[in-house]
Design a protein around this motif. Structure first.
Motif, PDB file in Angstrom:
ATOM      1  N   GLU A 151      28.520  43.454  36.880  1.00 43.68           N
ATOM      2  CA  GLU A 151      29.364  42.269  36.755  1.00 43.68           C
ATOM      3  C   GLU A 151      30.837  42.645  36.743  1.00 43.68           C
ATOM      4  O   GLU A 151      31.681  41.937  37.304  1.00 43.68           O
ATOM      5  CB  GLU A 151      28.986  41.495  35.494  1.00 43.68           C
ATOM      6  N   GLY A 188      31.817  43.412  40.280  1.00 43.03           N
ATOM      7  CA  GLY A 188      31.909  42.177  41.035  1.00 43.03           C
ATOM      8  C   GLY A 188      33.169  41.401  40.723  1.00 43.03           C
ATOM      9  O   GLY A 188      33.742  40.741  41.605  1.00 43.03           O
ATOM     10  N   ALA A 189      33.621  41.485  39.495  1.00 39.93           N
ATOM     11  CA  ALA A 189      34.813  40.741  39.072  1.00 39.93           C
ATOM     12  C   ALA A 189      36.078  41.260  39.740  1.00 39.93           C
ATOM     13  O   ALA A 189      37.106  40.570  39.755  1.00 39.93           O
ATOM     14  CB  ALA A 189      34.957  40.796  37.561  1.00 39.93           C
ATOM     15  N   THR A 190      36.033  42.452  40.317  1.00 40.71           N
ATOM     16  CA  THR A 190      37.217  42.999  40.985  1.00 40.71           C
ATOM     17  C   THR A 190      37.384  42.441  42.398  1.00 40.71           C
ATOM     18  O   THR A 190      38.409  42.675  43.032  1.00 40.71           O
ATOM     19  CB  THR A 190      37.137  44.535  41.068  1.00 40.71           C
ATOM     20  N   VAL A 191      36.385  41.721  42.885  1.00 35.46           N
ATOM     21  CA  VAL A 191      36.444  41.135  44.227  1.00 35.46           C
ATOM     22  C   VAL A 191      37.191  39.801  44.153  1.00 35.46           C
ATOM     23  O   VAL A 191      36.845  38.949  43.323  1.00 35.46           O
ATOM     24  CB  VAL A 191      35.027  40.909  44.787  1.00 35.46           C
ATOM     25  N   PRO A 192      38.226  39.596  44.970  1.00 37.95           N
ATOM     26  CA  PRO A 192      38.995  38.361  44.892  1.00 37.95           C
ATOM     27  C   PRO A 192      38.142  37.093  45.017  1.00 37.95           C
ATOM     28  O   PRO A 192      38.187  36.214  44.165  1.00 37.95           O
ATOM     29  CB  PRO A 192      39.998  38.484  46.048  1.00 37.95           C
ATOM     30  N   HIS A 193      37.375  36.981  46.088  1.00 41.40           N
ATOM     31  CA  HIS A 193      36.503  35.818  46.246  1.00 41.40           C
ATOM     32  C   HIS A 193      35.520  36.056  47.378  1.00 41.40           C
ATOM     33  O   HIS A 193      35.927  36.443  48.474  1.00 41.40           O
ATOM     34  CB  HIS A 193      37.315  34.548  46.571  1.00 41.40           C
ATOM     35  N   ALA A 212      33.829  36.410  43.619  1.00 43.95           N
ATOM     36  CA  ALA A 212      33.928  37.481  42.628  1.00 43.95           C
ATOM     37  C   ALA A 212      32.538  37.951  42.208  1.00 43.95           C
ATOM     38  O   ALA A 212      32.046  37.653  41.113  1.00 43.95           O
ATOM     39  CB  ALA A 212      34.725  37.003  41.419  1.00 43.95           C
ATOM     40  N   ARG A 213      31.921  38.681  43.082  1.00 45.17           N
ATOM     41  CA  ARG A 213      30.579  39.221  42.855  1.00 45.17           C
ATOM     42  C   ARG A 213      30.326  40.343  43.854  1.00 45.17           C
ATOM     43  O   ARG A 213      31.119  40.561  44.776  1.00 45.17           O
ATOM     44  CB  ARG A 213      29.516  38.125  43.028  1.00 45.17           C
ATOM     45  N   ILE A 217      38.546  42.528  48.899  1.00 48.77           N
ATOM     46  CA  ILE A 217      38.870  43.570  47.914  1.00 48.77           C
ATOM     47  C   ILE A 217      39.709  44.674  48.548  1.00 48.77           C
ATOM     48  O   ILE A 217      39.585  44.978  49.732  1.00 48.77           O
ATOM     49  CB  ILE A 217      37.585  44.180  47.313  1.00 48.77           C
TER      50      ILE A 217
END
Length: 260
Positions: free
Chosen positions: A213, A216-221, A223-224, A255
């Motif tokens: 998780e 995944g939160a580091t991905v702009p959109h 976020a997964r 990302i």
């Protein structure tokens, strides 16, 4: 190129991105050769599908790779699409607590990821040329008679600390995309590369849920983590969209990797 009745050869096809691609191709009516070191799990739909065949393959070996290509031609009569999804991703610093980066691990990463992809490509091309265009495409001089999809990584552009070997191998795949596409255009074979971001591969799924998780939160959109089915959908689009060629497509949710 139409996927229905075409023949795919997918390295690393027993798990992860390769398995998702194999399943998507079969569902679209293709016939698939799964080239991997290990067979698909017994409970996988790939293990019992009538239009799928497994061949044990070391992509870095000329003899082993040729057997995979020959299996496609002998079993299904032709070869239309090569997807190179086999790869390894070691993490090792140039100089760490245990001393310098091991030369053999650097060489092995290049052998599997870069040399292995090139090896499969050079052997698949003659089979694609000999196969000729599918029956549906024979009258269309703009239709492809072969498609090659290689797999790089965002590490080719945003390599992190400890990824020198991995980033070098994936950067090589990026670099050979355009010259390969230019050369093979005369044979109506398209060459493209997908550069995935952080995906739900077996390696990542083995991490604790909170770590997944957090990544995944580091991905702009969105976020997964990326889903293997999304990689497979990109392969399908590449195969079907005749005007895509010579391109490296980042599939990463926007990302840009941090140094560590």
């Amino acid at each position: 190129m139409k996927i229905q009745d075409s023949v795919f050869l997918i390295t690393g096809g027993s798990s992860g991105l390769g398995a998702a691609t194999a399943l998507a191709a079969l569902q679209a009516g293709a016939r698939v050769v799964i080239a991997d070191l290990r067979e698909p799990p017994a409970d996988s739909p790939l293990a019992s599908h009538a239009n799928a065949v497994f061949v044990s393959t070391d992509v870095g070996s000329a003899e082993s790779a040729q057997r995979a290509v020959d299996t496609a031609v002998n079993r299904f009569g032709r070869l239309d699409v090569l997807v190179n999804a086999a790869g390894i991703g070691p993490a090792e610093k140039i100089h760490g607590k245990n001393g310098p980066h091991r030369l053999d691990s650097f060489a092995r990463t290049l052998e599997v990821n870069l040399t292995g992809s090139f090896n499969m490509m050079r052997l698949a091309v003659p089979a694609m040329i000999e196969s000729g265009p599918s029956t549906d495409d024979q009258a269309d001089q703009s239709a492809s008679q072969g498609v090659i999809v290689n797999t790089a990584s965002v590490a080719a552009f945003d390599g992190q600390i400890g990824q020198c070997a991995y980033a070098a191998s994936k950067g090589g795949i990026v670099a050979m995309t355009l010259p390969a596409a230019r050369e093979l255009a005369r044979d109506r074979i398209r060459v493209l590369t997908i550069a995935p971001g952080i995906f739900e591969t077996p390696m990542l799924k083995g991490l604790p849920q909170e770590v997944q998780e957090s990544l995944g939160a580091t991905v702009p959109h969105p976020a997964r983590l990326g889903r293997p089915s999304e990689y497979a959908a990109m392969v399908r689009h590449i195969v079907e969209n005749e005007y895509l060629n010579g391109e490296v497509i980042r599939l990463d949710g926007g990302i840009r990797m941090t140094p560590r």
